[in-house]
Write a protein that holds these residues in place. Structure first.
Motif, PDB file in Angstrom:
ATOM      1  N   LEU A  78       0.960  -1.095   0.186  1.00 38.95           N
ATOM      2  CA  LEU A  78       0.301   0.275   0.064  1.00 38.95           C
ATOM      3  C   LEU A  78       0.336   1.277  -0.096  1.00 38.95           C
ATOM      4  CD1 LEU A  78      -2.272  -1.465   2.450  1.00 38.95           C
ATOM      5  CD2 LEU A  78      -2.692  -0.321  -0.272  1.00 38.95           C
ATOM      6  N   ALA A  79       1.976   0.843   0.805  1.00 34.51           N
ATOM      7  CA  ALA A  79       2.801   1.809   0.189  1.00 34.51           C
ATOM      8  C   ALA A  79       3.083   2.492  -0.697  1.00 34.51           C
ATOM      9  CB  ALA A  79       4.340   2.260   1.452  1.00 34.51           C
ATOM     10  N   GLU A  80       4.065   1.503  -1.581  1.00 32.15           N
ATOM     11  CA  GLU A  80       4.368   1.680  -2.492  1.00 32.15           C
ATOM     12  C   GLU A  80       2.891   2.163  -3.799  1.00 32.15           C
ATOM     13  OE1 GLU A  80       5.857  -1.700  -6.575  1.00 32.15           O
ATOM     14  OE2 GLU A  80       5.741  -2.209  -4.521  1.00 32.15           O
ATOM     15  N   GLU A  81       1.344   1.962  -3.873  1.00 39.09           N
ATOM     16  CA  GLU A  81       0.171   2.489  -4.331  1.00 39.09           C
ATOM     17  C   GLU A  81       1.272   3.141  -4.503  1.00 39.09           C
ATOM     18  OE1 GLU A  81      -1.935   2.743  -6.594  1.00 39.09           O
ATOM     19  OE2 GLU A  81      -1.420   0.304  -6.618  1.00 39.09           O
ATOM     20  N   LEU A  82      -0.192   3.786  -3.028  1.00 38.36           N
ATOM     21  CA  LEU A  82       0.231   5.301  -2.279  1.00 38.36           C
ATOM     22  C   LEU A  82       1.537   6.413  -2.177  1.00 38.36           C
ATOM     23  CD1 LEU A  82      -2.317   4.487   0.621  1.00 38.36           C
ATOM     24  CD2 LEU A  82      -2.711   6.252  -1.736  1.00 38.36           C
ATOM     25  N   ALA A  83       2.399   5.496  -2.566  1.00 37.28           N
ATOM     26  CA  ALA A  83       3.867   6.996  -3.073  1.00 37.28           C
ATOM     27  C   ALA A  83       3.033   7.880  -3.794  1.00 37.28           C
ATOM     28  CB  ALA A  83       4.999   5.681  -3.382  1.00 37.28           C
ATOM     29  N   ALA A  84       2.386   7.652  -5.265  1.00 38.13           N
ATOM     30  CA  ALA A  84       1.865   8.496  -6.157  1.00 38.13           C
ATOM     31  C   ALA A  84       1.368  10.013  -6.178  1.00 38.13           C
ATOM     32  CB  ALA A  84       1.446   7.733  -7.161  1.00 38.13           C
ATOM     33  N   ALA A  85       0.625   9.634  -4.671  1.00 40.68           N
ATOM     34  CA  ALA A  85      -0.062  11.042  -4.310  1.00 40.68           C
ATOM     35  C   ALA A  85       0.251  12.227  -3.914  1.00 40.68           C
ATOM     36  CB  ALA A  85      -0.703   9.949  -2.368  1.00 40.68           C
ATOM     37  N   GLU A  86      -0.758  13.239  -4.465  1.00 39.26           N
ATOM     38  CA  GLU A  86       0.111  14.365  -3.977  1.00 39.26           C
ATOM     39  C   GLU A  86      -0.784  14.985  -3.586  1.00 39.26           C
ATOM     40  OE1 GLU A  86       0.722  16.069  -8.552  1.00 39.26           O
ATOM     41  OE2 GLU A  86       2.711  14.974  -8.005  1.00 39.26           O
ATOM     42  N   PRO A  87      -1.520  15.211  -1.928  1.00 37.05           N
ATOM     43  CA  PRO A  87      -2.420  15.736  -2.047  1.00 37.05           C
ATOM     44  C   PRO A  87      -1.778  17.524  -1.721  1.00 37.05           C
ATOM     45  CG  PRO A  87      -0.897  15.082  -0.122  1.00 37.05           C
ATOM     46  CD  PRO A  87      -0.214  14.416  -1.161  1.00 37.05           C
ATOM     47  N   LEU A  88      -2.928  18.068  -1.235  1.00 31.26           N
ATOM     48  CA  LEU A  88      -3.045  19.724  -1.231  1.00 31.26           C
ATOM     49  C   LEU A  88      -2.943  20.023   0.483  1.00 31.26           C
ATOM     50  CD1 LEU A  88      -5.706  20.167  -4.378  1.00 31.26           C
ATOM     51  CD2 LEU A  88      -3.010  20.172  -3.762  1.00 31.26           C
ATOM     52  N   ARG A  89      -3.502  21.265   0.345  1.00 30.57           N
ATOM     53  CA  ARG A  89      -2.700  21.421   1.562  1.00 30.57           C
ATOM     54  C   ARG A  89      -4.266  21.332   2.791  1.00 30.57           C
ATOM     55  NH1 ARG A  89      -5.633  26.167   0.298  1.00 30.57           N
ATOM     56  NH2 ARG A  89      -7.821  25.702   1.735  1.00 30.57           N
ATOM     57  N   ASP A  90      -5.240  20.780   2.953  1.00 36.14           N
ATOM     58  CA  ASP A  90      -6.370  20.632   3.476  1.00 36.14           C
ATOM     59  C   ASP A  90      -6.324  19.026   2.833  1.00 36.14           C
ATOM     60  OD1 ASP A  90      -6.408  23.592   4.244  1.00 36.14           O
ATOM     61  OD2 ASP A  90      -7.661  23.591   3.509  1.00 36.14           O
ATOM     62  N   ASN A  91      -6.205  18.287   2.940  1.00 34.60           N
ATOM     63  CA  ASN A  91      -6.554  16.777   3.048  1.00 34.60           C
ATOM     64  C   ASN A  91      -5.356  16.126   2.649  1.00 34.60           C
ATOM     65  OD1 ASN A  91      -5.079  17.545   0.437  1.00 34.60           O
ATOM     66  ND2 ASN A  91      -6.668  16.382  -1.354  1.00 34.60           N
ATOM     67  N   ALA A  92      -4.062  16.250   3.435  1.00 30.74           N
ATOM     68  CA  ALA A  92      -2.685  15.278   3.397  1.00 30.74           C
ATOM     69  C   ALA A  92      -3.148  13.898   4.405  1.00 30.74           C
ATOM     70  CB  ALA A  92      -1.631  16.244   3.774  1.00 30.74           C
ATOM     71  N   TYR A  93      -4.178  14.165   4.940  1.00 31.68           N
ATOM     72  CA  TYR A  93      -4.468  13.087   5.681  1.00 31.68           C
ATOM     73  C   TYR A  93      -4.918  12.302   4.996  1.00 31.68           C
ATOM     74  CZ  TYR A  93      -9.731  13.770   4.630  1.00 31.68           C
ATOM     75  OH  TYR A  93     -10.981  14.300   3.646  1.00 31.68           O
ATOM     76  N   LYS A  94      -5.090  11.841   3.377  1.00 33.01           N
ATOM     77  CA  LYS A  94      -5.961  11.167   3.414  1.00 33.01           C
ATOM     78  C   LYS A  94      -5.023   9.421   2.729  1.00 33.01           C
ATOM     79  CE  LYS A  94     -10.680  12.698   0.958  1.00 33.01           C
ATOM     80  NZ  LYS A  94     -11.109  12.334  -0.741  1.00 33.01           N
ATOM     81  N   PRO A  95      -4.079  10.134   2.074  1.00 37.97           N
ATOM     82  CA  PRO A  95      -2.830   8.408   1.743  1.00 37.97           C
ATOM     83  C   PRO A  95      -2.894   7.786   3.252  1.00 37.97           C
ATOM     84  CG  PRO A  95      -1.803  10.928   1.016  1.00 37.97           C
ATOM     85  CD  PRO A  95      -3.204  11.333   1.942  1.00 37.97           C
ATOM     86  N   ALA A  96      -2.254   8.639   3.989  1.00 39.37           N
ATOM     87  CA  ALA A  96      -2.791   7.816   5.165  1.00 39.37           C
ATOM     88  C   ALA A  96      -3.590   7.091   5.793  1.00 39.37           C
ATOM     89  CB  ALA A  96      -2.057   8.446   7.039  1.00 39.37           C
ATOM     90  N   LEU A  97      -4.902   7.354   5.609  1.00 38.61           N
ATOM     91  CA  LEU A  97      -6.529   6.924   5.533  1.00 38.61           C
ATOM     92  C   LEU A  97      -6.692   6.145   5.111  1.00 38.61           C
ATOM     93  CD1 LEU A  97      -9.362   7.217   7.310  1.00 38.61           C
ATOM     94  CD2 LEU A  97      -9.400   8.649   5.651  1.00 38.61           C
ATOM     95  N   ALA A  98      -6.734   6.214   3.478  1.00 40.20           N
ATOM     96  CA  ALA A  98      -6.667   4.989   3.027  1.00 40.20           C
ATOM     97  C   ALA A  98      -5.145   4.152   3.340  1.00 40.20           C
ATOM     98  CB  ALA A  98      -6.344   5.532   1.157  1.00 40.20           C
TER      99      ALA A  98
END
Length: 331
Positions: free
Chosen positions: A295-315
């Motif tokens: 899952l860490a490998e999958e979500l390494a591509a995430a580019e969160p913005l100012r207020d949704n940086a919680y989403k990769p860890a939540l996912a």
């Protein structure tokens, strides 16, 4: 009120012919999304083709054990169908997690897949939105975007797709059946039905003008395999996903992964099929460490913005919990 013409189609051929791929034509089934957008002035069709009474409202068992679901099947009926519950539980659970009982009684499967984004800038005509008005800008990028995309977004749009059942269908390797004007017919994998925004966020799907969703095929290869759906939201009901996950898992006699499919909702413009994580887990034992690394490998591509940086860890936590449940190791 803007005047429009209305046609009640009796057959699929009559519906696609009446629509004809015209820019101002829209298909109408349950109307739970389209009618709201018409009231707001976001949608201003000059023709509504009513497909809600077409003979597309049943669930049929295919000869090999799969299911073909008509596009006009109501959400409540589909969620309660015994074959869906027994063979594709993730689909049933995803439907029960969406909307309210009243809406599920009206909304159709096809309409659920084609509902528009719930980004608050989209229905507000006073705000810029490239999805609603191409070239006007994306108000959410520097505005309110706590609920928005962290994967696959572009400078032009950071909206997410709201359908829960689309996520489950993507994980179940379903196909979406389409019929177009002139009798054309094709099918599209559910995971590929929706587009990433790129330079054209106004185009939600790969559906061509005038094509009608007629059904969804759930394959026999997935029928009966362990599947699950889980959704995280701000309140217990009638709320769109901050993140969701649907998974299908099959282990061999040695406890290693023979088949795995994982899709996330609430993270992108489309149900996000976690292909990197799947590839990393195939042939391995689904231990907590192995799943976390995948899952860490999958979500390494995430580019969160100012207020949704919680989403990769939540996912990441959500995907791990769903896979752990399916593997029999409850977190």
């Amino acid at each position: 009120m803007k005047p429009f013409a209305y046609v009640r189609a009796r057959t699929v051929e009559e519906a696609t012919s009446a629509h004809g791929g015209r820019a101002g034509a829209r298909y109408l089934a349950g109307g739970t999304n389209l009618v709201d957008l018409m009231k707001l002035g976001v949608e201003q069709p000059d023709l509504l083709v009513d497909v809600g009474r077409l003979p597309l409202d049943d669930v049929q068992e295919t000869g090999d054990g799969g299911l073909r679901i008509g596009a006009a099947v109501r959400g409540s009926d589909l969620a309660a169908h015994p074959l869906v519950r027994a063979r594709f539980p993730a689909v049933s659970r995803s439907l029960l997690a969406g909307a309210s009982g009243q809406l599920r009684n009206t909304a159709t499967l096809g309409g659920n897949l084609l509902q528009r984004t719930r980004c608050p800038y989209f229905p507000d005509l006073s705000k810029p939105c490239n999805k609603r008005s191409p070239g006007s800008g994306c108000g959410a990028r520097d505005g309110v975007h706590r609920d928005h995309a962290v994967l696959g977004h572009s400078a032009h749009c950071i909206a997410t797709h709201p359908s829960d059942v689309a996520v489950a269908l993507a994980a179940c390797d379903a196909d979406v059946e389409l019929r177009g004007p002139g009798g054309t017919a094709r099918s599209v994998p559910a995971a590929d039905l929706h587009r990433l925004p790129g330079d054209h966020p106004e185009r939600d799907t790969v559906i061509e003008p005038g094509e009608l969703v007629t059904g969804v095929l759930l394959p026999a290869a997935v029928a009966g395999r362990a599947s699950a759906f889980r959704k995280v939201r701000d309140r217990a009901s009638y709320a769109f996903a901050l993140a969701s996950a649907a998974a299908v898992l099959d282990l061999d006699e040695h406890g290693t992964v023979r088949h795995v499919a994982l899709a996330f909702g609430g993270l992108a413009h489309q149900p996000w099929r976690a292909r990197r994580a799947e590839a990393a887990l195939l042939g391995a034992a689904p231990t907590a460490d192995a799943v976390d690394r995948a899952l860490a490998e999958e979500l390494a591509a995430a580019e969160p913005l100012r207020d949704n940086a919680y989403k990769p860890a939540l996912a990441r936590r959500l995907g791990a919990a769903v896979l752990a449940d399916l593997a029999g190791h409850r977190p």
